[in-house]
Design a protein around this motif. Structure first.
Motif, PDB file in Angstrom:
ATOM      1  N   ASN A 480       0.795  -1.223   0.000  1.00 38.32           N
ATOM      2  CA  ASN A 480       0.000   0.000   0.000  1.00 38.32           C
ATOM      3  C   ASN A 480       0.827   1.273   0.000  1.00 38.32           C
ATOM      4  OD1 ASN A 480      -2.242  -1.581  -0.065  1.00 38.32           O
ATOM      5  ND2 ASN A 480      -3.146  -0.840   1.835  1.00 38.32           N
ATOM      6  N   ALA A 481       2.132   1.141   0.104  1.00 38.23           N
ATOM      7  CA  ALA A 481       2.981   2.327   0.012  1.00 38.23           C
ATOM      8  C   ALA A 481       3.037   2.858  -1.408  1.00 38.23           C
ATOM      9  CB  ALA A 481       4.397   2.001   0.498  1.00 38.23           C
ATOM     10  N   ASP A 482       2.842   1.992  -2.377  1.00 41.51           N
ATOM     11  CA  ASP A 482       3.019   2.395  -3.772  1.00 41.51           C
ATOM     12  C   ASP A 482       1.897   1.836  -4.642  1.00 41.51           C
ATOM     13  OD1 ASP A 482       4.405   3.741  -5.805  1.00 41.51           O
ATOM     14  OD2 ASP A 482       5.431   1.908  -6.427  1.00 41.51           O
ATOM     15  N   ASP A 483       0.643   2.074  -4.224  1.00 39.99           N
ATOM     16  CA  ASP A 483      -0.508   1.549  -4.951  1.00 39.99           C
ATOM     17  C   ASP A 483      -1.648   2.558  -4.877  1.00 39.99           C
ATOM     18  OD1 ASP A 483      -2.942   0.088  -5.651  1.00 39.99           O
ATOM     19  OD2 ASP A 483      -1.693  -1.717  -5.551  1.00 39.99           O
ATOM     20  N   LEU A 484      -1.813   3.324  -5.963  1.00 40.13           N
ATOM     21  CA  LEU A 484      -2.856   4.348  -5.991  1.00 40.13           C
ATOM     22  C   LEU A 484      -4.255   3.753  -5.854  1.00 40.13           C
ATOM     23  CD1 LEU A 484      -1.823   6.923  -8.758  1.00 40.13           C
ATOM     24  CD2 LEU A 484      -2.255   7.408  -6.342  1.00 40.13           C
ATOM     25  N   GLY A 485      -4.454   2.590  -6.455  1.00 39.99           N
ATOM     26  CA  GLY A 485      -5.767   1.969  -6.395  1.00 39.99           C
ATOM     27  C   GLY A 485      -6.164   1.611  -4.979  1.00 39.99           C
ATOM     28  N   ASN A 486      -5.243   1.008  -4.229  1.00 46.45           N
ATOM     29  CA  ASN A 486      -5.520   0.672  -2.836  1.00 46.45           C
ATOM     30  C   ASN A 486      -5.719   1.930  -2.007  1.00 46.45           C
ATOM     31  OD1 ASN A 486      -5.177  -1.957  -3.639  1.00 46.45           O
ATOM     32  ND2 ASN A 486      -3.339  -2.338  -2.412  1.00 46.45           N
ATOM     33  N   PRO A 505      -4.437   9.372 -12.519  1.00 43.18           N
ATOM     34  CA  PRO A 505      -3.230  10.068 -12.073  1.00 43.18           C
ATOM     35  C   PRO A 505      -3.260  10.370 -10.579  1.00 43.18           C
ATOM     36  CG  PRO A 505      -4.699  11.590 -13.189  1.00 43.18           C
ATOM     37  CD  PRO A 505      -5.313  10.229 -13.350  1.00 43.18           C
ATOM     38  N   GLY A 506      -2.089  10.492 -10.003  1.00 43.53           N
ATOM     39  CA  GLY A 506      -1.991  10.823  -8.585  1.00 43.53           C
ATOM     40  C   GLY A 506      -0.597  10.566  -8.052  1.00 43.53           C
ATOM     41  N   THR A 507      -0.451  10.729  -6.761  1.00 44.71           N
ATOM     42  CA  THR A 507       0.830  10.523  -6.087  1.00 44.71           C
ATOM     43  C   THR A 507       0.660   9.479  -5.001  1.00 44.71           C
ATOM     44  OG1 THR A 507       1.430  12.844  -6.436  1.00 44.71           O
ATOM     45  CG2 THR A 507       2.678  11.635  -4.773  1.00 44.71           C
ATOM     46  N   THR A 508       1.457   8.433  -5.033  1.00 44.12           N
ATOM     47  CA  THR A 508       1.387   7.420  -3.981  1.00 44.12           C
ATOM     48  C   THR A 508       2.051   7.945  -2.712  1.00 44.12           C
ATOM     49  OG1 THR A 508       3.484   6.366  -4.564  1.00 44.12           O
ATOM     50  CG2 THR A 508       1.498   5.581  -5.697  1.00 44.12           C
ATOM     51  N   ILE A 509       1.847   7.241  -1.612  1.00 44.22           N
ATOM     52  CA  ILE A 509       2.503   7.610  -0.355  1.00 44.22           C
ATOM     53  C   ILE A 509       4.016   7.530  -0.513  1.00 44.22           C
ATOM     54  CG2 ILE A 509       2.857   6.896   2.052  1.00 44.22           C
ATOM     55  CD1 ILE A 509      -0.099   6.030   2.056  1.00 44.22           C
ATOM     56  N   LEU A 510       4.484   6.507  -1.226  1.00 45.91           N
ATOM     57  CA  LEU A 510       5.920   6.388  -1.480  1.00 45.91           C
ATOM     58  C   LEU A 510       6.418   7.605  -2.263  1.00 45.91           C
ATOM     59  CD1 LEU A 510       8.572   4.745  -1.472  1.00 45.91           C
ATOM     60  CD2 LEU A 510       7.783   3.676  -3.600  1.00 45.91           C
ATOM     61  N   VAL A 614       0.005  12.556   3.045  1.00 49.77           N
ATOM     62  CA  VAL A 614       0.440  11.680   4.135  1.00 49.77           C
ATOM     63  C   VAL A 614       1.873  12.022   4.527  1.00 49.77           C
ATOM     64  CG1 VAL A 614       0.848   9.296   4.831  1.00 49.77           C
ATOM     65  CG2 VAL A 614      -1.115   9.841   3.365  1.00 49.77           C
ATOM     66  N   ALA A 615       2.720  12.166   3.521  1.00 50.29           N
ATOM     67  CA  ALA A 615       4.122  12.492   3.781  1.00 50.29           C
ATOM     68  C   ALA A 615       4.275  13.869   4.421  1.00 50.29           C
ATOM     69  CB  ALA A 615       4.917  12.419   2.481  1.00 50.29           C
ATOM     70  N   ASP A 616       3.379  14.790   4.100  1.00 51.72           N
ATOM     71  CA  ASP A 616       3.476  16.137   4.661  1.00 51.72           C
ATOM     72  C   ASP A 616       3.436  16.126   6.186  1.00 51.72           C
ATOM     73  OD1 ASP A 616       3.657  17.242   2.143  1.00 51.72           O
ATOM     74  OD2 ASP A 616       1.539  17.803   2.026  1.00 51.72           O
ATOM     75  N   VAL A 617       2.602  15.267   6.761  1.00 51.02           N
ATOM     76  CA  VAL A 617       2.542  15.215   8.223  1.00 51.02           C
ATOM     77  C   VAL A 617       3.650  14.331   8.793  1.00 51.02           C
ATOM     78  CG1 VAL A 617       0.106  15.784   8.470  1.00 51.02           C
ATOM     79  CG2 VAL A 617       0.752  13.423   8.123  1.00 51.02           C
ATOM     80  N   LEU A 618       4.046  13.301   8.064  1.00 52.36           N
ATOM     81  CA  LEU A 618       5.149  12.453   8.545  1.00 52.36           C
ATOM     82  C   LEU A 618       6.422  13.266   8.741  1.00 52.36           C
ATOM     83  CD1 LEU A 618       4.835   9.191   6.383  1.00 52.36           C
ATOM     84  CD2 LEU A 618       4.079   9.552   8.739  1.00 52.36           C
ATOM     85  N   PHE A 619       6.645  14.237   7.871  1.00 51.11           N
ATOM     86  CA  PHE A 619       7.868  15.031   7.927  1.00 51.11           C
ATOM     87  C   PHE A 619       7.661  16.396   8.598  1.00 51.11           C
ATOM     88  CE2 PHE A 619       8.934  11.862   4.829  1.00 51.11           C
ATOM     89  CZ  PHE A 619      10.298  11.655   4.978  1.00 51.11           C
ATOM     90  N   GLY A 620       6.488  16.605   9.183  1.00 55.43           N
ATOM     91  CA  GLY A 620       6.275  17.818   9.960  1.00 55.43           C
ATOM     92  C   GLY A 620       5.966  19.060   9.162  1.00 55.43           C
ATOM     93  N   ARG A 621       5.803  18.928   7.864  1.00 59.92           N
ATOM     94  CA  ARG A 621       5.427  20.102   7.078  1.00 59.92           C
ATOM     95  C   ARG A 621       4.053  20.613   7.509  1.00 59.92           C
ATOM     96  NH1 ARG A 621       4.521  20.052   0.467  1.00 59.92           N
ATOM     97  NH2 ARG A 621       3.291  21.972   0.361  1.00 59.92           N
ATOM     98  N   THR A 622       3.182  19.662   7.875  1.00 62.26           N
ATOM     99  CA  THR A 622       1.855  19.952   8.404  1.00 62.26           C
ATOM    100  C   THR A 622       1.703  19.198   9.719  1.00 62.26           C
ATOM    101  OG1 THR A 622       0.955  20.132   6.159  1.00 62.26           O
ATOM    102  CG2 THR A 622      -0.626  19.804   7.952  1.00 62.26           C
TER     103      THR A 622
END
Length: 662
Positions: A480-486, A505-510, A614-622
Motif C-alpha cells: 500500500n505504500a506504492d498503490d494508488l488503487g488501494n 493520475p496521482g501521487t502514492t505515499i511512497l 500523508v508524507a506532509d505530516v510524517l515530515f512535519g510540514r503539516t
C-alpha cells in the motif's frame, strides 16, 4: 445486484429486458398520448391561447413554464397541468445510460426524467469532453419530447468526480470526518460540484450522511463517523455541492445533492431472515423510535431544514421497531411512516426521493405490487436501470386501476420538476463546459492534499519517532505504500475500485515520501537488506471494495491485518531502530498485538489520489490534527462498539489523536 454498477463478469446478472418498448407499452403510450390530458393544476397560469393539448404539435415556447421570470412553483403548476399521465410517469423514471445506448430514441418515447451512470459506467474515452458530449446527446433526445422537459443526469460523485479519469480524487468520508473541518469538507464538495457539472451531470448521489455504528460494515468509509453530531457538522458538503441559495443551483459550478441512505443503514445488525442470513449491508436496523431519532434520523433534520438538500435516497435496509407495530422488518423503500409521515410531513422535506439501484425489487410481491407499495409510501423517482419501460407501463396501469392516486403522481412529478427548474435546465439544458479546464488542476489537487494531511490520525508516537527528518535514511515496505488503487479504495473509476497504478493520475505515499526525503529504499515485501537505514516505514491496510462486498465475513473480509502485513511489520520493526506503521484502510483494523512492535502508528484512511499529504505530516510540514471519527476496537469481536457504551474499553477511544511537532 449491488447498486450503481454495470454488470461485470462474475456478477450474477439479471437478463436485460428493458432496452426497447414492448408492444403493450407502445399501445398504451399511444393511447395516452392521444386521449389523456391531465387537468390543470391549481395555480397554473395558462390561457386557452397558450395551453396545448396532448396531440397538439405546436411548440410551447410562449407557455408560462418557459418564462424564467415567473416563480418556480407557478412554472411547475403550469407544466404539470399540460402533462399526460404517461409524461408524468416518464418523469418519475431513471434508467442507466447503458440501457438506452442501443436505442436512444426511447428517451423521447418514454419521456424519461433521468439517466444515471452507475459505478464505472463511463464513455469511451473517459475524458471530460466525451462525458459532456455523451450527456448532451442524451439531453437532445429529452428535448425532442412534446413538452421539451430536460433530462436530469446523476452520478456517484462521492469523493470527487470519481468516475472520471483525471478528476480530483479526495479522501473518502471517514477520513474527512477525521479532519473535524466542515469548511474543508465544503471546499472539497465545491470542487467536486465544479468538476462534475463541467462534464455534464447535474446531480451527485452524495453526501452519505449515515451514522456508522459497526465498522464491520463494508460501507463504513462512506460515513463521516459514529457520532450523529459529527455527521451533522460535515453536512457542509451539501452547501458545497448545491450552494446556499435556491438560485445557486443554476450555476455551472453547482449540482443537486442527495443525502443518503435514509435512514439507519449504518446501524444494521447481522442476523437471519426468511431468505437466509443477511449481512450488515442492506440489513435490518433493530431499534426503538427514540434511539432511531437520536442516532439514525438526526442528520436528516438539518440536511433538510438548514441545508435544504434537493434529493434524498432511501436505503436498501429495513427497520424493525422494538417498541411498536408487529416487530416485522419493513424495507425503507416501502416505509410510509418514515418516508412520508416523518421525512416529508414532519421534517418538511420538499425535494424528491430517488430509490436506490433496483431497490424496489427487494419488496414483497410481484412487480406491480412492488411499484405500487413504493409509490404509495412516498418514493418519487425510481432508479430502474434496466427496467424503465416495464416500470412506466406498470405504474400507468396501477394509476388507471385506481391503486395509485393521481394526486400522489402529481406530488412526485411536482417535486422533480421543481428541481429541474431550480437547476436552470429549461434555460440551459446543455453542458456549460467553461470550468472543464479546472478538472484535476493543481489548485484543486492542493485542496485534496490538504484534506489528506488534516485527516491523518497519530495514534502512537514513542521517543519522538515523528516527525521524520529529511536527512534520515528511510526504508519503506508494504504494497500500500506504492498503490494508488488501494489508496483510493472503492468508487474510484470503477464501482469496486481496483488495485494498482495507471488507472488514474496521482501521487502514492511512497512518491510523497520521496518528495521529502533524500534517501529512500522501497521493498514491497521487505526482502531488501535493511542495514544502514535510520527509519522503517511499513504501510499496511486493505484492498478496494464497495458496499456489501466489503462486509466482514463476505468474500473473506476481516478487520485483521493480512499475513503479509504482519510479516512486514515483524521484519522491518525487528531490524530497524525506529519503526513507523501507516494503516491505509477504510476503517480501523485490529492492531492490538502489532502496536507494541512499533514506535509510531498512523491511521491514514483511504486518502485518495494525493498521497503527498500523508508524507506532509510524517515530515512535519503539516502538524498532526486528525481525530478518530470512530472508536478503534481491540478485537473484531468487540464490534459494535461506540462512544457512550456501557463498559466502553476500546484500544483507542472516539476522538483520540496525538500531535507531533519538532
Amino acid at each position: 445486484m449491488h447498486p450503481h454498477t454495470p454488470r461485470t463478469p462474475g456478477t450474477r446478472q439479471r437478463r436485460r429486458t428493458g432496452s426497447r418498448l414492448t408492444g403493450t407499452l407502445l399501445a398504451t403510450a399511444a393511447l395516452l398520448a392521444g386521449a389523456l390530458t391531465a387537468p390543470t393544476a391549481a395555480g397554473a397560469d395558462a390561457s386557452s391561447d397558450d395551453r396545448t393539448t396532448a396531440t397538439d404539435p405546436r411548440p410551447q415556447a410562449q407557455a408560462p413554464y418557459r418564462n424564467a421570470k415567473l416563480p418556480v412553483d407557478r412554472r411547475v403548476a403550469d407544466l404539470l397541468g399540460r402533462m399526460t399521465l404517461a409524461e408524468k410517469v416518464g418523469q418519475m423514471t431513471q434508467a442507466e445510460r447503458a440501457a438506452v445506448d442501443g436505442d436512444r430514441d426511447q428517451i423521447t418515447r418514454l419521456g424519461l426524467g433521468s439517466l444515471l451512470s452507475g459505478g464505472g459506467s463511463t464513455p469511451k474515452p473517459n475524458t471530460p469532453e466525451a462525458w459532456a458530449d455523451m450527456v448532451d446527446a442524451y439531453q437532445e433526445k429529452a428535448l425532442a419530447t412534446r413538452l421539451g422537459i430536460p433530462l436530469l443526469y446523476g452520478v456517484d460523485s462521492v469523493h470527487g468526480h470519481n468516475n472520471l479519469v483525471g478528476a480530483t480524487v479526495f479522501p473518502h468520508n471517514m477520513a474527512m470526518g477525521a479532519t473535524r473541518d466542515p469548511q474543508l469538507v465544503r471546499r472539497a464538495a465545491e470542487i467536486t460540484a465544479t468538476e462534475t457539472r463541467a462534464t455534464g451531470p447535474q446531480w451527485a448521489f452524495a453526501p452519505c450522511v449515515c451514522v456508522v455504528r459497526d465498522v464491520r460494515w463494508g460501507r463504513s468509509y462512506e460515513s463521516y463517523g459514529e457520532d450523529p453530531d459529527l455527521v451533522t457538522r460535515m453536512e457542509s458538503a451539501i452547501d458545497g455541492l448545491q450552494g446556499t441559495r435556491p438560485e445557486d443551483l443554476a450555476r455551472p459550478d453547482r449540482v443537486l445533492a442527495s443525502a443518503k441512505h435514509f435512514a439507519g443503514d449504518g446501524d444494521t445488525e447481522y442476523g437471519t431472515s426468511t431468505t437466509g442470513t443477511y449481512t450488515l449491508d442492506q440489513g435490518v436496523t433493530v431499534t426503538d423510535h427514540e434511539s432511531f431519532n437520536r442516532i439514525d434520523l438526526a442528520p436528516y433534520v438539518p440536511a433538510v431544514r438548514k441545508h435544504h438538500v434537493g434529493t434524498i435516497m432511501p436505503s436498501y435496509s429495513s427497520v424493525k421497531w422494538t417498541d411498536a407495530g408487529d416487530g416485522k422488518p419493513v424495507k425503507m423503500s416501502a416505509h410510509k411512516e418514515l418516508l412520508t409521515d416523518v421525512l416529508k410531513s414532519k421534517i418538511g422535506f420538499d425535494g424528491f426521493l430517488i430509490s436506490d439501484w433496483e431497490a424496489i425489487h427487494q419488496l414483497p410481491g410481484d412487480y406491480a405490487a412492488q411499484v405500487r407499495a413504493s409509490v404509495n409510501a412516498g418514493m418519487d423517482m425510481f432508479m430502474e436501470p434496466y427496467a424503465a419501460p416495464k416500470f412506466v407501463e406498470t405504474l400507468i396501469k396501477e394509476v388507471e386501476a385506481g391503486r395509485v392516486e393521481t394526486s400522489r403522481i402529481d406530488d412526485a412529478v411536482s417535486r422533480i420538476l421543481r428541481a429541474k427548474f431550480r437547476l436552470g435546465l429549461f434555460e440551459k439544458p446543455y453542458t456549460d463546459r467553461s470550468n472543464a479546464d479546472t478538472i484535476g488542476s493543481p489548485a484543486h489537487r492542493a485542496v485534496a492534499r490538504e484534506a489528506v494531511a488534516k485527516s491523518q490520525v497519530l495514534l502512537k508516537n514513542s521517543g519522538g519517532a515523528l516527525p521524520l527528518k529529511k536527512s534520515q535514511k528511510i526504508y519503506v515496505a508494504g504494497v500500500n505504500a506504492d498503490d494508488l488503487g488501494n489508496q483510493a479504495g472503492g468508487w474510484t473509476v470503477t464501482w469496486q475500485g481496483q488495485s494498482g497504478n495507471g488507472h488514474f493520475p496521482g501521487t502514492t505515499i511512497l512518491g510523497g515520501i520521496k518528495e521529502h526525503a533524500e534517501q529512500v529504499t522501497y521493498s514491497q515485501d521487505a526482502a531488501a537488506p535493511t542495514e544502514g537505514n535510520d527509519v522503517g516505514v511499513v504501510v499496511v491496510g486493505e484492498t478496494p471494495y464497495a458496499e456489501g462486498m466489503g462486509d466482514v465475513g463476505n468474500g473473506g473480509h476481516t478487520l485483521n491485518l493480512s499475513a503479509a502485513d504482519k510479516a512486514n511489520i515483524d521484519r522491518v520493526c525487528g531490524a530497524i531502530e525506529t519503526c513507523v506503521v501507516l494503516d491505509v484502510a477504510g476503517r480501523p483494523q485490529i492492531v492490538t498485538d502489532e502496536l507494541a512492535k512499533t514506535d509510531a502508528f498512523v491511521m491514514s484512511w483511504l486518502p485518495g489520489a494525493e498521497g503527498g499529504g500523508v508524507a506532509d505530516v510524517l515530515f512535519g510540514r503539516t502538524p498532526f490534527t486528525g481525530k478518530l471519527p470512530v472508536t478503534w476496537p481491540r478485537s473484531e469481536a468487540q464490534e459494535p462498539i461506540n462512544v457512550g457504551d456501557t463498559d466502553y474499553d476500546p484500544l483507542f477511544r472516539y476522538g483520540f489523536g496525538l500531535s507531533a511537532r519538532r
